[in-house]
Design an enzyme around this catalytic site. Structure first.
Site, PDB file in Angstrom:
ATOM      1  CD  GLU A  93      -1.681  -2.416   1.434  1.00 32.64           C
ATOM      2  OE1 GLU A  93      -0.533  -2.619   1.897  1.00 32.64           O
ATOM      3  OE2 GLU A  93      -2.496  -3.340   1.226  1.00 32.64           O
ATOM      4  CG  HIS A  99     -10.852  -6.869   6.957  1.00 30.87           C
ATOM      5  ND1 HIS A  99      -9.644  -7.249   7.486  1.00 30.87           N
ATOM      6  CD2 HIS A  99     -10.742  -7.074   5.620  1.00 30.87           C
ATOM      7  CE1 HIS A  99      -8.852  -7.665   6.504  1.00 30.87           C
ATOM      8  NE2 HIS A  99      -9.490  -7.564   5.366  1.00 30.87           N
TER       9      HIS A  99
END
Lengths: 323, 335
Positions: free
Chosen positions: A60, A129
Site C-alpha cells: 500500500e 476489517h
C-alpha cells in the site's frame, strides 16, 4: 432518470475519466484481472488496457507513493487501496507526502491524486476489517475527504475529485455498493463542501455522512409518524466541511444530533458539536448529541457488531428525549 | 555563480570535467561549513544535517545525469541541491527560513525543492521518498520519455518497508529509477553492522529484486561519475532500474545536535585521509591537471560564492505572516 447502483455510479465516473483524460490511469490491488474486490473496475482492464489499469503488488505504501509521484509529474492517477483498513499501511505517504507537498514546496508542486478506499462495518468482518477512519484523514490539512452516501453523490463527488488539484481521499461505504438511486447518464459534478438537505424538518437536525446517513434518514421517517419533524443533513465531504450549511439548519431547528459509524471518542461528531456550540450556542434548545460507534475494537459476532454500531432506534429515542 | 551550476544542455553520460567536479565538491564543503557557522550563530534553527565527507556522491552522480532527470533525496540534501544548480544564495536563505529561500521559508533544510530544476525534494521520513521516485519514473514511462528518476537515501533506509516496496515495484514494472544508497556506515548513531542482517547492502538486491546492483567507492568522485553514467545509460535504454551502493563517511555528526559518542576518533581520522576533495586534488596535481594558482582561484571563487550566499540570506526578509495559510490547497485563489 435511470436508477443504478452506487457501484455502477462510481464505474460511470471512472470510465468517463479514462475516456476523456489521457493523464488518468488507475492502479491498485486486484483492480485489473480480478476486476476489483468490490467489482468496481470489472472489465476495465479489457476495455482500457494494462497501461491505464494497473494491478499492483500488495504494497500500500508504494501504491500510494507512486500515485503521488506520478501526480507530481503531471499525471492524474486514481489509486485504489481496496479498504480503509489497508490505507493504514499507506498513511505515511498520504500524511507526510501527499498532504504536505504543496505547502512545503511553497506552491511549486501539487498532488492531483484521487485515493479510493472502501470503509465501514456491518458485514461481520472483525476488528481489522471494519474501520471508519474518515475523521483521521479529515484532520489533516492539505487533504480533502469525500464520503458519498448515495449513487448520485458517488458519481458527482468522484467527478469533482478528478477535477481537484489536491489529493482527495474518497471513502466509499461497503454496505452501499448495491444501493440503487437515480443517476443522470451524462457527466455532472457535486460540489465539495456543500451539505445535501436530504429531508427538510423543523424540530431537530440529524447529521450523518457516508453509511450513517441512511440510519438518520430512516429515523427521520419513523419520527415523522410520531409527530416529530427531523431535518437530515448528508455532509458529503468532511473536508472541506460546510459549516454554514450545518449552522443554517441548526438555527432553524435549534437541536442537533450527529450520527457516525466511527468511534465516539475523539471522533468527527465532536468536531461538529464544537462548531455548533461555538457559532450557534444561543440558538440551541438542547445540548448537541452524538450517536456513534462503541469505543471498542469491532467484534465478529453479528449481534455484538450491530450493538456497537449506531441504530435507527437509538436515534429515534434520543430525538424524542430532546424535543 | 552560474558557472558553478549544471549548465543547461549539459551533456550527460560523457566524460566528466574533473575541475568542475572539484569545484562543486569544494562549494558543497564550504557551503556546509558556513551553514554550521550560521547554525552556531543562531541564524539557522531546527535540524541541520551536514553532507561534509560525502560530497563526491552528489557532485559525481548529478554531473553524470541530464538536467531534466528527477532527483529525490533524503533530508541530508544541501549538496544535491547545489550540484543540481540551485542557487547557493536561495538555498542558504531557505536554511535561514527567509522569503527568498527556495521554498520561501516553508520547507527548511530538510525540504529543499525546486521543481523547475527537477529537484523534487528532500524528505525527512527515512525511506518515505522512495515510493515517490517510483511514481515520477512511472509517469515518464507512461508518457514515453527517456527521463529517469534518481533516488538518494542512506543506509538507514534499507531496513524500512518502503525500501522493499519501492525496489520491488520498480523492478516488476521496469521503472526508470536509479537507486543510490549513500552508505556512510551509520544510521544516525547506529552502526550498520548492528542492525542489518546483510551488511553489504548491494548484495541483497539482485536476488531479492532481480535488479542490477554494484558497490562503488563513494569517496572517489570519478568512480561515482562513471558508475552513475553507466547506470543512467542502461536505465534510459529501458532496461529497468539499477541500484548503486556508495560507500562513504560523514565527517560530522548526524545533525548539529550529535555529540558523536558512538564512533572513535581513530576511525574518523582513517576516513578523513580518504577525503574526496583531497583525493581528487592530489590526483590532479600528480597528473599535472591542476596548478597551484588554479586551486587558489577555485578556493577564492567558492569562498566568494558562499559568503555572498550567507550575506544574501541574512539580508533577506522573513516571510510575511499574512502568508501563513497560503498553499495548503491549490485552488483558484492560490495562483
Amino acid at each position: 432518470m435511470p436508477e443504478i447502483t452506487y457501484r455502477e455510479a462510481i464505474r460511470q465516473a471512472l470510465r468517463y475519466q479514462l475516456q476523456n483524460d489521457e493523464r488518468v490511469f488507475l492502479m491498485g490491488e486486484d483492480i485489473g484481472a480480478y476486476g476489483g474486490s468490490y467489482a468496481v473496475t470489472k472489465g476495465f482492464l479489457e476495455e482500457f488496457g494494462p497501461k491505464r489499469v494497473k494491478d499492483t503488488p500488495i504494497a500500500e505504501s508504494v501504491i500510494a507513493g507512486a500515485g503521488i509521484g506520478a501526480a507530481m509529474a503531471g499525471l492524474k492517477p486514481m489509486v485504489e487501496l481496496m479498504t480503509i483498513n489497508f490505507s493504514l499501511l499507506a498513511i505515511d505517504q498520504i500524511v507526510n507526502n501527499a498532504s504536505k507537498l504543496h505547502y512545503m514546496s511553497n506552491g511549486q508542486i501539487n498532488v492531483p491524486l484521487v485515493i479510493r478506499m472502501a470503509g465501514g462495518a456491518g458485514s461481520q468482518l472483525g476488528a481489522q476489517h471494519s474501520h471508519s477512519l474518515e475523521s483521521w484523514y479529515a484532520h489533516v490539512p492539505g487533504l480533502k475527504v469525500a464520503c458519498p452516501a448515495t449513487p448520485y453523490d458517488a458519481k458527482g463527488l468522484l467527478m469533482t475529485a478528478f477535477d481537484d488539484e489536491n489529493p482527495v481521499i474518497f471513502i466509499e461505504h461497503t454496505a452501499l455498493y448495491t444501493l440503487k438511486g437515480e443517476v443522470p447518464d451524462e457527466p455532472y459534478r457535486v460540489a465539495f463542501g456543500k451539505v445535501d438537505v436530504m429531508r427538510e424538518g423543523t424540530d431537530v437536525t440529524i447529521i450523518g455522512y457516508g453509511g450513517s446517513v441512511w440510519q438518520c434518514f430512516r429515523a427521520a421517517k419513523t419520527l415523522e409518524t410520531e409527530g416529530v419533524s427531523a431535518e437530515v443533513l448528508n455532509l458529503r465531504t468532511l473536508n472541506p466541511l460546510d459549516t454554514d450549511g450545518i449552522l443554517a439548519s441548526v438555527r432553524k431547528t435549534n437541536r442537533a444530533i450527529v450520527v457516525e459509524d466511527d468511534w465516539e471518542f475523539g471522533g468527527f461528531g465532536g468536531e461538529i458539536a464544537a462548531l455548533i456550540q461555538e457559532h450557534a450556542f444561543d440558538d440551541l434548545d438542547a445540548p448537541v448529541l452524538r450517536i456513534a460507534g462503541a469505543d471498542i475494537p469491532m467484534p465478529y459476532n453479528g449481534r455484538l457488531e450491530q450493538a456497537a454500531l449506531p441504530q435507527e432506534a437509538e436515534i429515534v429515542r434520543a430525538v424524542k428525549e430532546m424535543v | 555563480m552560474s558557472q558553478l551550476a549544471n549548465k543547461p544542455g549539459h551533456a550527460a553520460e560523457t566524460a566528466p570535467d574533473p575541475i568542475e567536479l572539484l569545484r562543486m565538491m569544494m562549494l558543497i564543503r564550504r557551503f556546509e561549513e558556513k551553514a554550521a557557522e550560521m547554525y552556531a550563530r543562531g541564524k539557522i534553527k531546527g535540524f541541520l544535517h551536514l553532507y561534509i565527507g560525502q560530497e563526491a556522491i552528489a557532485a559525481g552522480a548529478i554531473a553524470a545525469l541530464r538536467d531534466d532527470d528527477y532527483l529525490v533525496t533524503s533530508y541530508r540534501e544541501h549538496g544535491h541541491a547545489l550540484a543540481r544548480g540551485l542557487e547557493p544564495g536561495r538555498v542558504m536563505a531557505e536554511l535561514f527560513g527567509r522569503e527568498t529561500g527556495v521554498t520561501g521559508g516553508r520547507g527548511g533544510s530538510m525540504h529543499l525543492i525546486d521543481s523547475s530544476k527537477a529537484f523534487m525534494g528532500g524528505y525527512a521520513i527515512v525511506a518515505g521518498h522512495m515510493p515517490l521516485a517510483c511514481g515520477l519514473a512511472l509517469a515518464e514511462q507512461y508518457k514515453g520519455t527517456d527521463r529517469i528518476a534518481v533516488c538518494f537515501f542512506g543506509d538507514g533506509a534499507v531496513n524500512e518497508g518502503e525500501f522493499h516496496e519501492a525496489l520491488n515495484l520498480a523492478s516488476v514494472w521496469k521503472l526508470p529509477v536509479l537507486f543510490i544508497c549513500e552508505n556512510n556506515l551509520y544510521g544516525m548513531g547506529t552502526d550498520v553492522r548492528r542492525v542489518s542482517a546483510v551488511i553489504e547492502i548491494y548484495k541483497r538486491v539482485p536476488e531479492a529484486y532481480a535488479m542490477q546492483a554494484t558497490q562503488v567507492d563513494g569517496m572517489d568522485v570519478l568512480a561515482v561519475h562513471d558508475a552513475v553514467s553507466e547506470a543512467a545509460e542502461r536505465i534510459r535504454r529501458g532496461d529497468g532500474p539499477v541500484f548503486l551502493e556508495m560507500i562513504c563517511y560523514r565527517f560530522r555528526g548526524h545533525s548539529m545536535a550529535d555529540a558523536e559518542h558512538y564512533r572513535d576518533k581513530d576511525e574518523i581520522s582513517v576516513w578523513r585521509n580518504l577525503d574526496p576533495i583531497k583525493q581528487l586534488t592530489e590526483k590532479l596535481r600528480a597528473d599535472g591537471g591542476l596548478q597551484d594558482a588554479q586551486l587558489d582561484s577555485l578556493t577564492s571563487d567558492v569562498e566568494g560564492v558562499v559568503n555572498d550566499a550567507a550575506r544574501f540570506a541574512d539580508e533577506s526578509p522573513e516571510p510575511p505572516l499574512e502568508s501563513l495559510r497560503l498553499h495548503v490547497y491549490k485552488d483558484a485563489a492560490d495562483a
